[in-house]
Design an enzyme around this catalytic site. Structure first.
Site: not given
Ligand code: F6P
Length: 555
Positions: A269-270, A355, A386, A515
């Site tokens: 995802g990242r 992450e 600042h 979660k």
């Molecule tokens: O933060 C946890 C995570 O799984 C991230 O790695 C990911 O980018 C985000 O939540 C969103 O996940 P998804 O794209 O599955 O909604």
């Protein structure tokens, strides 16, 4: 790929001894001893990006020993495994082949023995067609009007990349107004929807899993918002597309297959802004500019995979981070972009770095006996000056800083830009060299006696120790290509750091517990729900919520 505990390498032992030898050396001495220090410790890439790492607490011996650490921990093997689509995301049994997303030369790239470029290129072609339709006004809403606003619903890697890039490339944006809804806080979605006309709004539901609770809650709220204006749910069709790896969940939400822009489980995802998750970018700056972003990232990929480690920008940045985190006791790293448009960069890099490497168990599942990811934070310059530069200059922390500046602005205000860049360079100078009590005293010698007396009392408060390390990244211009270079540079720094530190950088099990607990607690916030045996703090908070939540009380 052999997993090696970095602390058991000869290089690590050598670095521990070397630190004892160098820890009292000041950058003033290092620069005085070598007039060529900048040339020795800086490198350029494609004449668009300069990395000046000369203001680091290093000598050639330091760098040589750090490079030995990269060799002994078999970084080269890790890079090859990344490139070959091996399942280096071991705990999720996945590859991490985001490089394929910007593989503009179409080199063969395999995941599980399957070529992935055909599907990558098919999605890119689909994105291009769709972008052209929307941008040119051929994609019409239920009432026949063209799209004016694009709302992206997503969070984490499905939000931060596109959100950061669209701020950075603001000068390249077209007429489409882009909005992002990430937080589950109803305040955000309410605020965004206030200004929108459903007839001309396109919604991108951006979620690799298509199960993330914040995103699905927001998506359902936005869909309900549409339905207050539409007579027939079928009229929703042209207003929703999905960016996801979960076709079944997308279909269940009611989005047709042809309006699904697919991503894959071998894209973290990242690391996904280069994929269909980047559709908001392509819609806003045009597909051609999006391709330039991809090309910039590919240039850095090529550099990372081919450059000798001594001239390898991501490897050098990774090794410097390990040097400060594990031998100098640095806990954080500051990202300080001297460019208003890069205001989202530190938030983006927080997820990318923390992450990925915010772990405490190594690839054998053993607790680590060393520092892993630094805490990433930062603010644009000159604003940060600042806010927190007092601590940077005279605080008690060692905080390595990455200064990022752009030589050629996209605006005509020359004096503004010169002032901005002068501040950027001056801050790295002040951090590195400081100001001694002697220098202050000499500077006061010509001042009137009463001033000298007053200032003598203030002397201890006005000394700047210096010797604070920094990197300066100078980009020629903030173009899509160069932004791709910059982001990919940090992606590979993070990868290299994780590989050397023997970590799995592509999973994120640490986000799961919170979660799960939230799902248990949410029903308890309602008065009639009976709470299971939970701790007194949480129960106390719930009780106050129930008492003070007037809106809730009226339910
Ligand atoms: O933060 C946890 C995570 O799984 C991230 O790695 C990911 O980018 C985000 O939540 C969103 O996940 P998804 O794209 O599955 O909604």
């Amino acid at each position: 790929m052999k997993a090696i505990n970095p602390t058991q390498t000869a290089a690590w032992q050598a670095l521990q001894q070397h630190y004892q030898a160098i820890k009292r050396v000041h950058l003033r001495e290092l620069f005085a001893a070598d007039g060529q220090r900048f040339n020795r410790f800086s490198c350029r890439l494609s004449d668009q990006l300069l990395l000046d790492y000369s203001k680091n607490l290093i000598t050639e011996e330091t760098l040589a020993t750090l490079l030995q650490l990269a060799e002994e921990t078999q970084l080269t093997v890790a890079i090859q495994a990344l490139l070959k689509g091996e399942k280096i995301n071991r705990t999720e049994d996945r590859a991490a082949l985001h490089l394929a997303l910007r593989n503009r030369d179409n080199l063969p790239m395999l995941v599980g023995g399957q070529a992935v470029m055909p599907q990558v290129n098919a999605v890119l072609a689909k994105m291009e067609r769709f972008c052209n339709q929307v941008i040119e006004g051929d994609w019409r809403g239920y009432s026949g009007l063209a799209i004016t606003d694009v709302v992206t619903i997503g969070i984490g890697g499905s939000h931060l990349g596109a959100w950061m890039v669209l701020q950075a490339l603001a000068p390249y944006r077209n007429h489409l107004k882009c909005h992002f809804i990430a937080n589950v806080d109803g305040g955000e979605v309410s605020e965004i929807l206030k200004s929108l006309n459903p007839a001309t709004t396109l919604v991108l539901i951006s979620s690799k899993s298509f199960t993330t609770s914040e995103t699905m809650t927001n998506a359902l709220t936005v869909r309900r918002w549409f339905l207050t204006s539409l007579r027939d749910p079928a009229q929703l069709r042209p207003h929703f597309v999905a960016l996801s790896a979960n076709a079944a969940a997308v279909a269940a939400f009611g989005i047709d297959r042809e309006q699904l822009f697919e991503i894959w489980d071998w894209v973290g995802g990242r690391f996904s802004l280069w994929s269909a998750i980047g559709l908001p970018i392509a819609l806003s700056i045009g597909f051609k500019a999006f391709e330039q972003l991809l090309s910039g990232a590919q240039s850095m990929d090529r550099h990372f995979v081919t450059a000798p480690f001594r001239e390898n920008l991501p490897v050098i940045l990774a090794l410097l981070s390990i040097w400060y985190g594990n031998f100098w006791g640095a806990e954080t790293e500051a990202v300080l972009p001297y460019d208003y448009r890069l205001q989202g960069l530190s938030a983006y890099l927080q997820q990318a770095n923390m992450e990925s490497n915010g772990k405490s168990v190594d690839r054998q599942g053993l607790p680590v006996n060393y520092q892993t990811a630094p805490i990433i934070w930062g603010e644009t310059g000159t604003n940060g000056q600042h806010a927190f530069y007092q601590l940077l200059h005279q605080g008690t922390h060692l905080i390595p800083c990455d200064f990022i500046a752009i030589a050629e602005p996209h605006h005509p205000l020359v004096n503004h830009h010169e002032q901005l860049l002068a501040n950027c360079f001056a801050q790295t100078q002040a951090l590195a060299f400081g100001k001694t009590a002697e220098e202050i005293t000499i500077a006061l010698a010509a001042a009137p006696e009463e001033i000298q007396i007053t200032e003598r009392d203030r002397l201890p408060f006005k000394v700047f120790r210096g010797n604070n390390p920094s990197n300066t990244l100078l980009l020629r211009q903030l173009t899509p290509n160069n932004l791709g270079l910059l982001i990919s540079l940090y992606e590979h720094k993070i990868f290299a750091q994780g590989a050397i530190l023997n970590l799995f950088s592509f999973d994120q099990w640490g986000v799961e517990l919170g979660k799960q607990l939230a799902q248990c607690l949410q029903p308890l916030l309602r008065k009639q729900a009976v709470s299971a045996s939970i701790d007194s703090s949480t129960q106390g908070l719930i009780n106050y919520f129930q008492t003070w939540n007037v809106q809730h009380g009226s339910r």
